[in-house]
Write an enzyme that holds these catalytic residues in place. Structure first.
Site, short mmCIF file in Angstrom:
data_model
loop_
_atom_site.label_atom_id
_atom_site.label_comp_id
_atom_site.label_asym_id
_atom_site.label_seq_id
_atom_site.Cartn_x
_atom_site.Cartn_y
_atom_site.Cartn_z
N ASN A 260 0.84 -1.19 0.00
CA ASN A 260 0.00 0.00 0.00
C ASN A 260 0.88 1.25 0.00
O ASN A 260 1.68 1.44 0.91
CB ASN A 260 -0.89 0.02 1.24
CG ASN A 260 -1.53 -1.31 1.53
OD1 ASN A 260 -2.19 -1.89 0.68
ND2 ASN A 260 -1.32 -1.81 2.73
N HIS B 38 11.26 -5.67 -1.17
CA HIS B 38 10.26 -6.14 -2.12
C HIS B 38 9.08 -5.17 -2.19
O HIS B 38 8.67 -4.73 -3.28
CB HIS B 38 9.78 -7.53 -1.68
CG HIS B 38 8.68 -8.13 -2.49
ND1 HIS B 38 8.86 -9.26 -3.24
CD2 HIS B 38 7.38 -7.78 -2.66
CE1 HIS B 38 7.72 -9.58 -3.85
NE2 HIS B 38 6.81 -8.69 -3.51
N GLU B 39 8.55 -4.80 -1.02
CA GLU B 39 7.40 -3.89 -1.01
C GLU B 39 7.79 -2.50 -1.50
O GLU B 39 6.99 -1.83 -2.16
CB GLU B 39 6.82 -3.81 0.40
CG GLU B 39 6.41 -5.15 0.99
CD GLU B 39 5.53 -5.98 0.07
OE1 GLU B 39 4.67 -5.41 -0.63
OE2 GLU B 39 5.70 -7.21 0.04
#
Length: 886
Positions: free
Chosen positions: A299, A329-330
């Site tokens: 998000n 990764h995010e």
């Protein structure tokens, strides 16, 4: 709900004439602390345009799944709720060119991790909420157009208890008390009263990456500042990004926010410079939340993570490396996925494969773990891909995703790890500079929009000077994996020929799918007892046979390793001489990545029934001790346990377990006090003891604090592994387990307690746990999985009555529970622990036969359900074939 499974066709039709201008969403969580209140008020205002020149564009629908819809206003006129609300859809007839729809509804709090999850901390009784939507659960919280290619700015407003922390994708712009009384106020609790938080509008984003966090979270703040270097197109500019990190209040003593911020800042610097595109989403918050279904979710402005990444007990270095990898990764998703988003879930790989590859690259190039990142990638992530790619449900990296149910199922090892492996191969093929240049052009061309495969191939082809369509067809459009086998001939101590043979059959199409591989081949020879790299060759392996001409005349090596450096994605076999060397000396290979790759070849041979499980176990018992890379060591321990439980013939299992147990005890005794290796071996001891009474007394000693190895801390997580071992053997009582939980009542330990109780080998207790998991709905997602784990520890005799019950209930479970919960039940309770006996062939085993019968009798069952059953059948059949030695 009959229409919750949105199809690609319906989404494409809606996209063809709709343009969404903005969302304004109000959520009232004032009564979240009252568990008797099942839902919360949700009000959504959406401004959108309809191109009425498109056929059938005078009507459309919104998506919403909740407790009820109170009103729908379209362009100021009320619609009849009874007429327009149809299960998961709200129909909007009579559209104008410009429209405003306002939906007032009641959404449900979740205990499945889908939508707005509500959790009560057993440590202090405090209530926490957070959202998780991917692929399509925003509609559980507010009415929307739930598809990734209808992006829009979102403005959120949240009313919640005044003492709470409330966060969303963007920063708070105003905050004011409200007049509404709350449960807390009525009960005269601290921080009574409610407050309304108003957030700034987001940039245009998809529904599935919007988010809200609300609860008495512990919050730590920091900030990140950097100036772009002179060679950047943004030279002379700087970014200043506010940072925050959240966790539950009871976890605050264990919250290593400084380390989290350290990795975060390294990543922000790395990606801002690498992509030459300033992070666009303002602040960068990270929240570690309870009972999370995923590792994390990207998000923008508020990334959510499983709180399993926070360690109240001693954790290994690889656990912290894995957390760093997930953070990276995010963060990569902020560009690959959030800034530029796939149009539909067919191109899910456009974000997940890239984030998986970029996460490992960032850890390798921007953190203290360096090249250990690629060892973890080789030993763990690619192993996931190899397993997934050999199932009957394998699919191309660019998959056919006809609907949301298929999208949910395709968050798998192919989309993530195989896709990342293909990208690593692409980087080897075109060069990292060209790959990054193409990515930068991709961001510039498609910022805040949606894309498909060709939108990426074009800038990558432009940057590399190569037409990548053929490469994409061979790597992204085919299924299955290549097998690479070295064929070595020698004479008088010298290599006379080396040929790499490639076999590859696309299991979906039945066609040969020989892919091009840019890879390394290395020779290893003994030097003072160690196996060192003596020669390396980099070449393109193309077609069925590739001759390595440069190898001719070289001294005969002791071991030949195909795909050294792990540049490509393929199953690698060893020639007979190399296999002999590997079995006797794999632990002596000096290069850690090469050592990991050789271990991988041994495990793949074991899974394929080409190497007896007892031989693999003997190799682990002899050569895994002293392994310096903890992620590899953990993989070896996990594989060995799986081999004992699934791949060893029943007649050999006790002996195999004794062999492994002796190796584990030896390595535990030799491990450096206080080391990661020591912790891994003692955990392995506890897990191995679930199938053997030989460990009972050792577990009791460790729990009592006697004869504890120097440097070992028998803390909470380890204590529960020991209690679970004893429970599985019937050597612990419920009273003992209850007392252990009472001594330290945390969410983690509550789940561990559930597992231990469910493991007790008593028929009446097994029946109770079955009822809790399958027939009742009180268990949350975390406690359901914990209960299933313990239940499945039972002996074959104890679990045999549930095999038939499993097949009787799974379709009903699938049709009445959420996708997340149904998936956990169907996957977790499959009767997978079986032995081959009585002269049966694997294909004629009763459970395989019953599975085939169910599949034949349910051809029209939901695709997601059939997929899980097919995959579980394949896992079982592979285990039985390994037991049969084929």
């Amino acid at each position: 709900m009959s229409n919750f499974n949105l199809s690609r066709n319906d989404a494409a039709t809606r996209k063809s004439f709709l343009t969404v201008h903005s969302y304004d969403v109000e959520l009232d969580l004032s009564e979240a602390q009252d568990l008797s209140v099942p839902g919360f008020a949700s009000r959504t205002s959406i401004s959108f345009a309809a191109d009425l020149s498109v056929p059938d564009s005078a009507q459309t629908f919104l998506d919403f799944m909740g407790l009820g819809v109170e009103s729908v206003l379209l362009n100021g006129a009320p619609l009849d709720v009874a007429e327009v609300v149809d299960d998961a859809r709200i129909h909007l007839p009579g559209l104008a060119a410009e429209n405003e729809v306002v939906v007032t509804a009641t959404a449900a709090y979740s205990t499945s991790g889908e939508g707005l999850h509500r959790f009560v901390d057993p440590a202090d009784g405090q209530t926490y909420t957070y959202t998780q939507y991917e692929p399509a659960d925003a509609r559980r919280v507010f009415a929307n157009f739930e598809q990734p290619d209808l992006k829009a700015p979102f403005t959120f407003h949240v009313t919640a208890p005044s003492g709470w922390e409330v966060a969303s994708n963007q920063s708070v712009v105003s905050k004011a008390p409200t007049a509404k009384a709350t449960v807390a106020a009525q009960a005269e609790l601290p921080d009574s009263g409610t407050t309304r938080w108003d957030f700034a509008p987001t940039l245009p984003i998809s529904t599935y990456i919007t988010t809200v966090l609300a609860g008495p979270y512990f919050k730590v703040e920091d900030h990140f500042t950097m100036a772009f270097p002179p060679e950047s197109t943004h030279a002379g500019t700087s970014v200043d990004i506010p940072l925050a990190a959240y966790c539950r209040a009871s976890l605050a003593p264990h919250f290593d926010a400084d380390e989290i911020f350290k990795v975060t800042k390294a990543g922000l610097k790395y990606f801002n410079e690498l992509f030459d595109y300033p992070y666009p989403f303002g602040k960068y918050d990270q929240a570690f939340v309870p009972e999370y279904n995923l590792g994390a979710m990207e998000n923008p402005g508020l990334v959510t993570f499983t709180e399993a990444y926070l360690h109240a007990s001693r954790a290994t270095d690889s656990a912290y490396q894995q957390r760093a990898n997930t953070i990276m990764h995010e963060m990569a998703h902020m560009w690959f996925g959030d800034l530029v988003t796939m149009s539909w879930w067919d191109d899910l790989w456009l974000k997940e494969s890239f984030a998986d590859f970029m996460g490992h690259l960032a850890v390798a190039e921007a953190t203290e773990w360096g090249q250990k990142s690629w060892i973890m990638f080789a030993s763990r992530r690619k192993a996931w891909a190899y397993t997934q790619d050999q199932l009957p449900t394998t699919h191309p990296i660019v998959a056919d995703i006809p609907d949301l149910e298929a999208a949910k199922a395709n968050f798998d090892g192919i989309t993530y790890a195989k896709g990342a492996s293909a990208l690593k191969q692409l980087v080897a093929y075109v060069g990292q500079d060209a790959f990054i240049a193409g990515s930068r052009e991709y961001f510039r061309n498609h910022e805040y929009s949606n894309t498909t495969l060709n939108d990426l191939l074009e800038p990558l082809s432009h940057a590399s000077g190569r037409d990548l369509n053929e490469w994409a067809s061979q790597w992204l459009g085919t299924s299955g994996m290549s097998t690479l086998i070295p064929d070595l001939d020698t004479d008088k101590g010298a290599v006379t020929s080396l040929t790499i043979k490639q076999t590859s059959l696309d299991p979906v199409t039945g066609s040969t799918a020989l892919r091009p591989h840019r890879l390394g081949i290395s020779f290893f020879t003994y030097d003072a007892g160690a196996l060192v790299k003596s020669q390396s060759f980099t070449l393109d392996v193309v077609g069925a046979e590739t001759v390595v001409t440069d190898a001719v005349g070289s001294p005969v090596p002791d071991l030949v390793l195909v795909n050294d450096q792990d540049l490509s994605y393929a199953k690698v076999r060893l020639d007979p001489g190399s296999m002999s060397t590997a079995l006797s000396s794999v632990g002596r290979i000096v290069d850690p990545l090469a050592r990991s790759l050789v271990w991988s070849t041994l495990w793949n041979a074991t899974r394929d029934g080409m190497l007896p499980a007892t031989v693999y176990l003997r190799t682990v018992a002899s050569h895994a001790g002293g392994e310096a890379d903890t992620s590899l060591l953990q993989t070896l321990a996990d594989n060995a346990l799986h081999a004992v439980n699934h791949y060893c013939p029943a007649a050999d299992r006790a002996h195999a377990a004794e062999l492994l147990l002796a190796g584990v005890e030896h390595h535990l005794g030799q491990a450096t006090p206080g080391s990661d290796e020591q912790l891994i071996w003692v955990r392995t001891l506890a897990l191995l003891g679930r199938g053997s009474d030989a460990v009972n007394s050792r577990s009791r000693e460790l729990l009592a604090g006697s004869d504890v190895p120097e440097g070992l801390k028998v803390d909470g997580s380890l204590r529960w592994l020991l209690w679970q071992q004893l429970a599985a053997r019937g050597a612990a009582t419920i009273a003992e387990l209850d007392a252990e939980l009472a001594a330290d009542t945390t969410a983690e330990h509550r789940a561990n307690h559930c597992t231990a109780v469910a493991a007790l080998p008593e028929a009446a207790l097994k029946q109770q746990r079955w009822a809790e998991a399958v027939e009742q709905t009180a268990l949350s997602n975390q406690l359901l999985s914990a209960t299933i784990e313990g239940f499945m520890m039972g002996s074959q005799e104890l679990l045999e009555p549930y095999a038939e019950r499993y097949f009787e209930v799974i379709e009903s479970v699938w049709n009445t529970r959420s996708l997340e919960i149904a998936g956990r039940i169907v996957r977790g309770l499959f009767p997978a622990h079986q032995d081959l006996a009585g002269g049966l062939t694997p294909e004629h085993h009763p459970v395989v036969h019953r599975t085939d019968q169910w599949l034949a009798e349910h051809p029209n069952a939901a695709r997601g359900l059939r997929r899980i059953v097919l995959e579980q059948r394949d896992h079982l059949l592979r285990a039985l074939r390994a037991q049969a030695g084929r």
